[in-house]
Design a protein around this motif. Structure first.
Motif, PDB file in Angstrom:
ATOM      1  N   LEU A 113      -8.155 -32.280   7.127  1.00  6.23           N
ATOM      2  CA  LEU A 113      -7.822 -32.572   5.737  1.00  6.23           C
ATOM      3  C   LEU A 113      -7.444 -34.048   5.653  1.00  6.23           C
ATOM      4  O   LEU A 113      -6.407 -34.472   6.175  1.00  6.23           O
ATOM      5  CB  LEU A 113      -6.653 -31.684   5.302  1.00  6.23           C
ATOM      6  N   ASP A 114      -8.294 -34.843   4.992  1.00  9.88           N
ATOM      7  CA  ASP A 114      -8.098 -36.294   4.939  1.00  9.88           C
ATOM      8  C   ASP A 114      -7.295 -36.669   3.699  1.00  9.88           C
ATOM      9  O   ASP A 114      -7.827 -37.198   2.727  1.00  9.88           O
ATOM     10  CB  ASP A 114      -9.448 -37.014   4.959  1.00  9.88           C
ATOM     11  N   LEU A 115      -5.994 -36.343   3.728  1.00  9.41           N
ATOM     12  CA  LEU A 115      -5.083 -36.699   2.656  1.00  9.41           C
ATOM     13  C   LEU A 115      -3.814 -37.286   3.264  1.00  9.41           C
ATOM     14  O   LEU A 115      -3.433 -36.930   4.378  1.00  9.41           O
ATOM     15  CB  LEU A 115      -4.719 -35.470   1.810  1.00  9.41           C
ATOM     16  N   ARG A 116      -3.148 -38.156   2.534  1.00  9.18           N
ATOM     17  CA  ARG A 116      -1.887 -38.708   3.017  1.00  9.18           C
ATOM     18  C   ARG A 116      -0.869 -37.597   3.261  1.00  9.18           C
ATOM     19  O   ARG A 116      -0.729 -36.686   2.455  1.00  9.18           O
ATOM     20  CB  ARG A 116      -1.303 -39.698   2.001  1.00  9.18           C
ATOM     21  N   ARG A 117      -0.187 -37.645   4.378  1.00 12.09           N
ATOM     22  CA  ARG A 117       0.868 -36.699   4.777  1.00 12.09           C
ATOM     23  C   ARG A 117       0.363 -35.257   4.897  1.00 12.09           C
ATOM     24  O   ARG A 117       1.131 -34.305   4.795  1.00 12.09           O
ATOM     25  CB  ARG A 117       2.054 -36.760   3.810  1.00 12.09           C
ATOM     26  N   ALA A 118      -0.917 -35.114   5.129  1.00 11.11           N
ATOM     27  CA  ALA A 118      -1.479 -33.762   5.259  1.00 11.11           C
ATOM     28  C   ALA A 118      -1.201 -33.209   6.649  1.00 11.11           C
ATOM     29  O   ALA A 118      -1.225 -33.940   7.647  1.00 11.11           O
ATOM     30  CB  ALA A 118      -2.978 -33.790   5.010  1.00 11.11           C
ATOM     31  N   PRO A 119      -0.921 -31.910   6.772  1.00  7.27           N
ATOM     32  CA  PRO A 119      -0.750 -31.292   8.086  1.00  7.27           C
ATOM     33  C   PRO A 119      -2.097 -31.144   8.774  1.00  7.27           C
ATOM     34  O   PRO A 119      -3.157 -31.260   8.158  1.00  7.27           O
ATOM     35  CB  PRO A 119      -0.149 -29.924   7.749  1.00  7.27           C
ATOM     36  N   ASP A 120      -2.056 -30.862  10.065  1.00  4.63           N
ATOM     37  CA  ASP A 120      -3.273 -30.590  10.817  1.00  4.63           C
ATOM     38  C   ASP A 120      -3.661 -29.131  10.570  1.00  4.63           C
ATOM     39  O   ASP A 120      -2.990 -28.209  11.026  1.00  4.63           O
ATOM     40  CB  ASP A 120      -3.032 -30.834  12.306  1.00  4.63           C
ATOM     41  N   VAL A 121      -4.721 -28.923   9.829  1.00  6.21           N
ATOM     42  CA  VAL A 121      -5.125 -27.561   9.443  1.00  6.21           C
ATOM     43  C   VAL A 121      -6.349 -27.088  10.220  1.00  6.21           C
ATOM     44  O   VAL A 121      -6.902 -26.031   9.923  1.00  6.21           O
ATOM     45  CB  VAL A 121      -5.420 -27.491   7.923  1.00  6.21           C
TER      46      VAL A 121
END
Length: 377
Positions: A113-121
């Motif tokens: 998931l290439d978003l700021r502050r996103a967890p590793d999903v």
């Protein structure tokens, strides 16, 4: 895999579309970020425009919650009686899911998931969806469910009757309501099921909790079936975790396996309505098809002296979806007789929630274990 298209930085882009609820790809997709307010997002979603999020991950979660609050401002629908109220509420839940499902995120070719502050999903998505197959758009609401399911899979669910934890997989009904397991743990086993080499069937095994209970109670061999490939993987996983893989054979997709058994256990979905998505198949049984299939096939699959155990809630009766007379008639027509019935009451919080428009029906619910035998025995 179907696809969605959108324009970003004056460039036409596309990605695969994934929806476990069976939702069709949105026809119109625009990008959105932290500058979009909740009123605008709610309005666009209601109009059928999907929002592909390109901002901060936690900002997307806050926006999703805000959209939900705006949907919830509309009063909960109440009909004339439990049946009408149930159908109106189900329709309202479907509407809420559709609107909230319009906030999308993009998973890259590695499920990241290439978003700021996103967890590793990546692990959660691989466990739920399988190996990645290129960039894929998914609703944030669904992704949060995938993340939550991966956490439940790691943590497991404590089943007191089993004195162990069961680890549900994504898309497999979790045994968080353990009343039905208590019934199976306490019902008297037929003598035939305790003889050396006896076989039991667990139909629609799901997480395999009932098969594990039968093994722990001394049944030598259990064949567990399910039509859901995810449930088959889940059942095998739990059999291995519990050290029961040598006694529990998992097979499918089917209802009845080959052969006969001294005991056949079935806990079908309790509400005889068509599921609107694969994730609802643990709750809804279209037209009572699985229940009817179990009853119709049982007499010919029992060993002499064998029993069939039907675990079923009467919630459908309180919702006006089935009558007790319908159930008894189906049992009789299948060449079966009732040996005994034990019951328990629900312990989940919704049964005590007086603000629920369906509280009276939920508070009156009982879960029963029907002990059945072939009428000819």
């Amino acid at each position: 895999m179907p696809a969605i298209q959108w324009t970003e930085s004056d460039t036409e882009r596309s990605a695969g579309w994934r929806s476990e609820s069976g939702a069709r790809p949105p026809r119109r997709v625009i990008t959105a970020d932290d500058r979009m307010n909740a009123d605008t997002a709610h309005k666009l979603a209601c109009e059928g425009t999907a929002l592909l999020w390109r901002g901060d991950y936690h900002g997307a979660r806050r926006l999703l919650e805000a959209i939900g609050r705006r949907i919830d401002r509309k009063p909960v629908p109440v009909g004339d009686g439990p049946a009408a109220t149930f159908h109106l509420q189900r329709r309202a839940r479907a509407h809420r899911a559709r609107i909230m499902g319009m906030l999308l995120v993009l998973l890259d070719g590695e499920h990241a998931l290439d978003l700021r502050r996103a967890p590793d999903v990546r692990r959660a998505c691989t466990e739920a969806y399988g190996p990645p197959d290129g960039p894929t758009a998914v609703s944030l609401r669904e992704l949060l469910g995938v993340i939550g399911a991966q956490q439940w899979r790691e943590k497991g669910v404590e089943v007191p009757a089993l004195d162990a934890r069961i680890h549900p997989h994504y898309g497999v009904f979790s045994p968080v309501r353990s009343e039905y397991a208590d019934l199976v743990a306490e019902a008297p086993l037929p003598e035939a099921a305790l003889s050396p080499g006896a076989t039991a069937f667990d139909l629609g095994t799901g997480t395999e909790v009932l098969a594990a209970l039968l093994a722990r109670r001394g049944v030598a061999r259990i064949v567990a079936t399910d039509a859901n490939p995810r449930a088959l993987d889940c059942a095998r996983d739990n059999a291995g975790r519990l050290g029961l893989a040598d006694r529990i054979e998992v097979t499918g997709p089917t209802l009845f396996p080959e052969g006969r058994a001294a005991l056949v256990v079935c806990n079908p979905p309790w509400l005889p309505l068509r599921p609107t998505s694969p994730l609802e198949q643990g709750v809804y049984d279209a037209g009572g098809g699985m229940l009817q299939g179990f009853l119709d096939g049982l007499a010919d699959r029992l060993e002499p002296g064998g029993e069939g155990w039907l675990v079923l809630s009467d919630l459908a009766e309180h919702f006006g979806l089935r009558t007790r007379a319908d159930l008894l008639s189906a049992i009789d027509a299948a060449g079966l007789r009732v040996l005994d019935r034990t019951e328990t009451r629900p312990r989940h919080p919704r049964a005590r929630d007086t603000s629920d428009p369906l509280h009276a029906a939920r508070a009156a619910e009982t879960i029963s274990l029907w002990r059945l035998a072939a009428a000819r025995d």
